[in-house]
Design a protein around this motif. Sequence first.
Motif, PDB file in Angstrom:
ATOM      1  N   HIS A  88       0.825  -1.205   0.000  1.00 38.92           N
ATOM      2  CA  HIS A  88       0.000   0.000   0.000  1.00 38.92           C
ATOM      3  C   HIS A  88       0.865   1.263   0.000  1.00 38.92           C
ATOM      4  CE1 HIS A  88      -3.822  -2.066   0.731  1.00 38.92           C
ATOM      5  NE2 HIS A  88      -3.192  -2.822   1.613  1.00 38.92           N
ATOM      6  N   ARG A  89       0.275   2.360  -0.437  1.00 41.53           N
ATOM      7  CA  ARG A  89       0.874   3.671  -0.262  1.00 41.53           C
ATOM      8  C   ARG A  89       0.049   4.389   0.802  1.00 41.53           C
ATOM      9  NH1 ARG A  89       1.568   7.483  -4.514  1.00 41.53           N
ATOM     10  NH2 ARG A  89       3.535   8.030  -3.528  1.00 41.53           N
ATOM     11  N   VAL A  90       0.715   4.812   1.868  1.00 42.83           N
ATOM     12  CA  VAL A  90       0.023   5.285   3.070  1.00 42.83           C
ATOM     13  C   VAL A  90       0.312   6.756   3.324  1.00 42.83           C
ATOM     14  CG1 VAL A  90      -0.259   4.963   5.562  1.00 42.83           C
ATOM     15  CG2 VAL A  90       0.165   2.973   4.079  1.00 42.83           C
ATOM     16  N   ALA A  91      -0.750   7.533   3.491  1.00 43.56           N
ATOM     17  CA  ALA A  91      -0.621   8.940   3.880  1.00 43.56           C
ATOM     18  C   ALA A  91      -1.198   9.111   5.277  1.00 43.56           C
ATOM     19  CB  ALA A  91      -1.348   9.847   2.892  1.00 43.56           C
ATOM     20  N   VAL A  92      -0.499   9.860   6.105  1.00 40.99           N
ATOM     21  CA  VAL A  92      -0.954  10.138   7.466  1.00 40.99           C
ATOM     22  C   VAL A  92      -1.122  11.639   7.629  1.00 40.99           C
ATOM     23  CG1 VAL A  92      -0.451   9.943   9.932  1.00 40.99           C
ATOM     24  CG2 VAL A  92       0.271   8.123   8.364  1.00 40.99           C
ATOM     25  N   LEU A  93      -2.325  12.046   8.002  1.00 46.98           N
ATOM     26  CA  LEU A  93      -2.592  13.444   8.321  1.00 46.98           C
ATOM     27  C   LEU A  93      -2.764  13.517   9.829  1.00 46.98           C
ATOM     28  CD1 LEU A  93      -5.130  14.230   5.452  1.00 46.98           C
ATOM     29  CD2 LEU A  93      -2.672  14.723   5.511  1.00 46.98           C
ATOM     30  N   ALA A  94      -1.709  13.944  10.505  1.00 48.97           N
ATOM     31  CA  ALA A  94      -1.698  13.973  11.965  1.00 48.97           C
ATOM     32  C   ALA A  94      -1.994  15.386  12.427  1.00 48.97           C
ATOM     33  CB  ALA A  94      -0.333  13.517  12.490  1.00 48.97           C
ATOM     34  N   VAL A  95      -3.137  15.565  13.044  1.00 49.00           N
ATOM     35  CA  VAL A  95      -3.542  16.892  13.489  1.00 49.00           C
ATOM     36  C   VAL A  95      -3.000  17.121  14.883  1.00 49.00           C
ATOM     37  CG1 VAL A  95      -5.469  18.457  13.861  1.00 49.00           C
ATOM     38  CG2 VAL A  95      -5.622  16.701  12.097  1.00 49.00           C
ATOM     39  N   ASP A  96      -1.989  17.991  14.983  1.00 51.93           N
ATOM     40  CA  ASP A  96      -1.327  18.281  16.253  1.00 51.93           C
ATOM     41  C   ASP A  96      -2.002  19.438  16.981  1.00 51.93           C
ATOM     42  OD1 ASP A  96       0.533  16.352  15.971  1.00 51.93           O
ATOM     43  OD2 ASP A  96       2.221  17.659  15.519  1.00 51.93           O
ATOM     44  N   PRO A  97      -1.868  19.466  18.324  1.00 60.57           N
ATOM     45  CA  PRO A  97      -2.293  20.672  19.043  1.00 60.57           C
ATOM     46  C   PRO A  97      -1.487  21.868  18.539  1.00 60.57           C
ATOM     47  CG  PRO A  97      -1.833  18.869  20.576  1.00 60.57           C
ATOM     48  CD  PRO A  97      -1.331  18.438  19.224  1.00 60.57           C
ATOM     49  N   THR A  98      -2.066  23.036  18.632  1.00 59.22           N
ATOM     50  CA  THR A  98      -1.426  24.248  18.130  1.00 59.22           C
ATOM     51  C   THR A  98      -0.902  25.103  19.265  1.00 59.22           C
ATOM     52  OG1 THR A  98      -2.875  24.276  16.209  1.00 59.22           O
ATOM     53  CG2 THR A  98      -1.806  26.344  16.761  1.00 59.22           C
ATOM     54  N   SER A  99       0.296  25.601  19.100  1.00 56.99           N
ATOM     55  CA  SER A  99       0.858  26.538  20.070  1.00 56.99           C
ATOM     56  C   SER A  99       0.128  27.867  19.982  1.00 56.99           C
ATOM     57  CB  SER A  99       2.348  26.761  19.786  1.00 56.99           C
ATOM     58  OG  SER A  99       2.829  27.875  20.508  1.00 56.99           O
ATOM     59  N   THR A 100      -0.291  28.403  21.133  1.00 56.23           N
ATOM     60  CA  THR A 100      -0.939  29.710  21.136  1.00 56.23           C
ATOM     61  C   THR A 100       0.072  30.830  20.937  1.00 56.23           C
ATOM     62  OG1 THR A 100      -0.728  29.809  23.549  1.00 56.23           O
ATOM     63  CG2 THR A 100      -2.787  28.940  22.661  1.00 56.23           C
ATOM     64  N   VAL A 101       1.371  30.503  21.013  1.00 50.42           N
ATOM     65  CA  VAL A 101       2.417  31.499  20.835  1.00 50.42           C
ATOM     66  C   VAL A 101       2.840  31.602  19.374  1.00 50.42           C
ATOM     67  CG1 VAL A 101       4.752  32.193  21.474  1.00 50.42           C
ATOM     68  CG2 VAL A 101       3.250  31.122  23.181  1.00 50.42           C
ATOM     69  N   SER A 102       3.243  30.450  18.794  1.00 51.05           N
ATOM     70  CA  SER A 102       3.770  30.475  17.425  1.00 51.05           C
ATOM     71  C   SER A 102       2.746  30.086  16.380  1.00 51.05           C
ATOM     72  CB  SER A 102       4.965  29.515  17.323  1.00 51.05           C
ATOM     73  OG  SER A 102       4.525  28.166  17.459  1.00 51.05           O
ATOM     74  N   GLY A 103       1.661  29.392  16.821  1.00 50.55           N
ATOM     75  CA  GLY A 103       0.678  28.907  15.854  1.00 50.55           C
ATOM     76  C   GLY A 103       1.087  27.620  15.194  1.00 50.55           C
ATOM     77  N   LEU A 156      -4.766   7.859   6.654  1.00 53.85           N
ATOM     78  CA  LEU A 156      -5.047   7.769   8.082  1.00 53.85           C
ATOM     79  C   LEU A 156      -5.086   9.178   8.656  1.00 53.85           C
ATOM     80  CD1 LEU A 156      -2.543   4.884   8.974  1.00 53.85           C
ATOM     81  CD2 LEU A 156      -4.931   4.684   8.244  1.00 53.85           C
ATOM     82  N   VAL A 157      -6.173   9.531   9.316  1.00 60.95           N
ATOM     83  CA  VAL A 157      -6.331  10.855   9.906  1.00 60.95           C
ATOM     84  C   VAL A 157      -6.318  10.705  11.421  1.00 60.95           C
ATOM     85  CG1 VAL A 157      -7.725  12.952  10.042  1.00 60.95           C
ATOM     86  CG2 VAL A 157      -7.725  11.574   7.933  1.00 60.95           C
ATOM     87  N   GLU A 158      -5.265  11.214  12.049  1.00 61.13           N
ATOM     88  CA  GLU A 158      -5.124  11.131  13.506  1.00 61.13           C
ATOM     89  C   GLU A 158      -5.631  12.402  14.158  1.00 61.13           C
ATOM     90  OE1 GLU A 158      -1.652  11.002  16.971  1.00 61.13           O
ATOM     91  OE2 GLU A 158      -1.099  11.149  14.861  1.00 61.13           O
ATOM     92  N   THR A 159      -6.511  12.271  15.142  1.00 58.23           N
ATOM     93  CA  THR A 159      -7.015  13.443  15.848  1.00 58.23           C
ATOM     94  C   THR A 159      -6.130  13.760  17.038  1.00 58.23           C
ATOM     95  OG1 THR A 159      -8.423  12.417  17.538  1.00 58.23           O
ATOM     96  CG2 THR A 159      -9.330  12.594  15.307  1.00 58.23           C
ATOM     97  N   VAL A 160      -6.309  14.968  17.573  1.00 55.92           N
ATOM     98  CA  VAL A 160      -5.596  15.365  18.778  1.00 55.92           C
ATOM     99  C   VAL A 160      -5.994  14.468  19.941  1.00 55.92           C
ATOM    100  CG1 VAL A 160      -5.289  17.233  20.450  1.00 55.92           C
ATOM    101  CG2 VAL A 160      -5.347  17.745  18.014  1.00 55.92           C
TER     102      VAL A 160
END
Length: 336
Positions: A88-103, A156-160
């Motif tokens: 397979h060819r695998v793509a991962v979209l990992a949604v990270d928490p965001t820094s309130t300082v740098s974004g 694959l979509v990973e949530t926070v």
Amino acid sequence: MPARGPGRDPGLEELVSGLAGGDRVALARAITLVESRRPEDRRRARALLERVLPSTGGARRVGITGAPGVGKSTFIDALGSRLVEAGHRVAVLAVDPTSTVSGGSILGDKSRMPRLAASPEAFVRPSPSALTPGGVGRRTRESILLCEAAGYDVVLVETVGVGQGETVVAGMVDLFLVLLQPGAGDELQGIKKGVLELADLVAVTKADGELLASARASRREYGAALRYLAPRSGWQPRVVTVSALTGEGLDELWELIEERRRALGESGELEARRRRQRRDWLWSRVEERLLERFRAAPEVAARLAAAERAVEAGEMLPEDAVDELLAAFTGETEKA
């Protein structure tokens, strides 16, 4: 690459060509483009998505969630590497928490998926949640399409793993996987029923070594709890144990994912789900665009700071502030 001509955008043509060839650099640039808030980039992103849309829709879209500490990134690294080995060819979209300082992203999931990130047949993209409601990337839907256009057959979509992100991601994917830690008992009482109602599959992680017996016990207890939930589309959610360390249970889990997706396809539910998701995408964009226009309106901007201060001070009800701001925006004075 197509020749330069009147009205042509050479950079856009290069991205389209790169995506068609499965170029990971082009895919990264394309996602950066659709995530941009610049008006010019938005126009180019729309043109790009229009061009690649016919090449989308073929991937297995899997949402993955779990509380912090459950080992989501380690699990995805192990599962994704196994899928790559299987062709397979695998793509991962990992949604990270965001820094309130740098974004920017805080956790840096790419560094925690070393095997997958190094594979030429995989693509790992950590994107900051951008402080959006539910901790979901602003353009996760669009990023899924771009991954499919680049030839990835598993996305694959990973949530926070916090807040309402689970509900939003579940509305973008074909099936939803919830990761839970060993040690049911009191922990079972703390599971959000709403999250389990979204689950197509549940995997108890860290099923190895000293935690193996506990993981097996948790599998039984979670399985018993899920039987109290009404089946979704005729499907009773299954529970498996997995180990990212040994690979135990990963093949069984993927077989269940494939079984669930086949059942959705054969019943027509997969296409119905995709249609609902496209409709939800429409309304999410309507809401976003309306909010942007509302904030940008000079009449609103002139009153917004004062309204916020009045509400903060307890001098005005939020509803009254809303009526005032909407009246400034629309020119209407009727209260809700």
